[in-house]
Design an enzyme around this catalytic site. Structure first.
Site, PDB file in Angstrom:
ATOM      1  N   ASP A   1       0.823  -1.213   0.000  1.00  0.00           N
ATOM      2  CA  ASP A   1       0.000   0.000   0.000  1.00  0.00           C
ATOM      3  C   ASP A   1       0.855   1.260   0.000  1.00  0.00           C
ATOM      4  OD1 ASP A   1       0.986  -0.330   2.563  1.00  0.00           O
ATOM      5  OD2 ASP A   1      -0.955  -0.528   3.531  1.00  0.00           O
TER       6      ASP A   1
ATOM      7  N   ASN B   1      -7.549  -2.170  14.485  1.00  0.00           N
ATOM      8  CA  ASN B   1      -8.930  -2.573  14.183  1.00  0.00           C
ATOM      9  C   ASN B   1      -8.966  -3.823  13.300  1.00  0.00           C
ATOM     10  OD1 ASN B   1      -8.061  -1.596  11.750  1.00  0.00           O
ATOM     11  ND2 ASN B   1      -9.521   0.104  11.623  1.00  0.00           N
TER      12      ASN B   1
ATOM     13  N   HIS C   1      -7.154  -4.364  10.534  1.00  0.00           N
ATOM     14  CA  HIS C   1      -6.910  -4.188   9.098  1.00  0.00           C
ATOM     15  C   HIS C   1      -5.579  -4.808   8.670  1.00  0.00           C
ATOM     16  CE1 HIS C   1      -4.941  -0.028   9.892  1.00  0.00           C
ATOM     17  NE2 HIS C   1      -3.999  -0.718   9.277  1.00  0.00           N
TER      18      HIS C   1
ATOM     19  N   GLU D   1      -9.588  -1.760   5.471  1.00  0.00           N
ATOM     20  CA  GLU D   1     -10.250  -1.435   6.727  1.00  0.00           C
ATOM     21  C   GLU D   1     -11.437  -2.373   6.966  1.00  0.00           C
ATOM     22  OE1 GLU D   1      -8.908   0.497   8.737  1.00  0.00           O
ATOM     23  OE2 GLU D   1      -8.373   2.471   7.962  1.00  0.00           O
TER      24      GLU D   1
END
Ligand code: GLP
Length: 236
Positions: A62, A128, A130, A135
């Site tokens: 990414d 979280n 990810h 996400e």
């Protein structure tokens, strides 16, 4: 999943190095690479080893939208600093977060991943759950896409920026389907702030609400954890 609980970053680095060495012995030539603080000890061990990547290919997960390659918080800068300046690859691919047409950049990146199937993918995990910048709620069928970062991720990543306003709000990320196509996956997590995400991804239901939980369905995953990150697991 193969679980490795380590007691120090040095040990984590050595475990990660062993996974890379074994993969290379078995013919791996394409490496999916990650950024974030988690892989640094593994990259340190690799770049201090005798491994040679000059005939291999790397493909990063990414990149933020809109940061120049020489911005200290861009993932291009990170990879050069921790890996490529010490151990260059024949070719290193990273998403271009500066592309004028980000949509066509995502298509181009999928083509690169299809042309160079990833043998070993290294991952960190967000608080979280990810992976990459996928996400919670991202489709398990996703390919490379433009991501609106959640407040949770912007907050977590603001520690690297002078102020939270400087954290980009968007990124380009390899999708979950692309990550799952890798022949082998190495994921690491350290610290108590990752413990809940670790428990959910290893022991919880496989759900798009916890992107990393899909790894339960992958045939070859090694998980490196420290004691804090492993603290909530019922089986160790
Ligand atoms: C970012 C990256 C992820 C990384 C995560 C956790 O959001 N896109 O690839 O896994 O941060 O980072 P850290 O390892 O610093 O906790």
């Amino acid at each position: 999943m193969k679980l490795e609980i380590i007691n120090s970053q040095i040990e984590a680095g050595q475990k990660g190095l062993q996974v890379f060495k074994k993969a290379i012995q078995q013919g791996a030539q394409v490496f999916g690479l990650a950024t974030g603080s988690t892989p640094i000890s593994i990259y340190d061990a690799i770049t201090q080893s005798d491994l040679d990547f000059t005939k291999f290919i790397s493909i990063n997960l990414d990149e933020y939208k809109g940061l120049s390659n020489d911005h200290p918080e861009s993932y291009h800068y990170f990879m050069n600093k921790y890996f490529f300046s010490k151990k260059p690859f024949a070719h290193s691919y990273m998403p271009n977060g500066l592309a004028n047409d980000l949509k066509s950049e995502t298509k181009h990146y999928d083509q690169i991943i299809n042309d160079n199937p990833i043998d070993l993918q290294i991952l960190g995990i967000g608080r979280n759950g990810h992976i990459g910048f996928n996400e919670p709620g991202t489709s398990f069928k996703s390919q490379t896409h433009i991501v609106n970062l959640t407040d949770n991720t912007i907050q977590a990543n603001s520690r690297f920026f002078d102020s939270i306003d400087q954290v980009p709000k968007q990124a380009v990320s390899m999708g979950i389907a692309s990550i799952m196509k890798s022949k082998e996956i190495l994921i690491a997590a350290y610290g108590k702030e990752k413990a809940q995400a670790v428990k959910e991804f290893i022991e919880g239901p496989v759900t798009e609400d916890v992107p990393a939980s899909i790894l339960q369905k992958h045939p070859k995953v090694t998980v490196i954890l420290d004691q804090d990150a492993a603290a909530l697991l019922s089986k160790k």
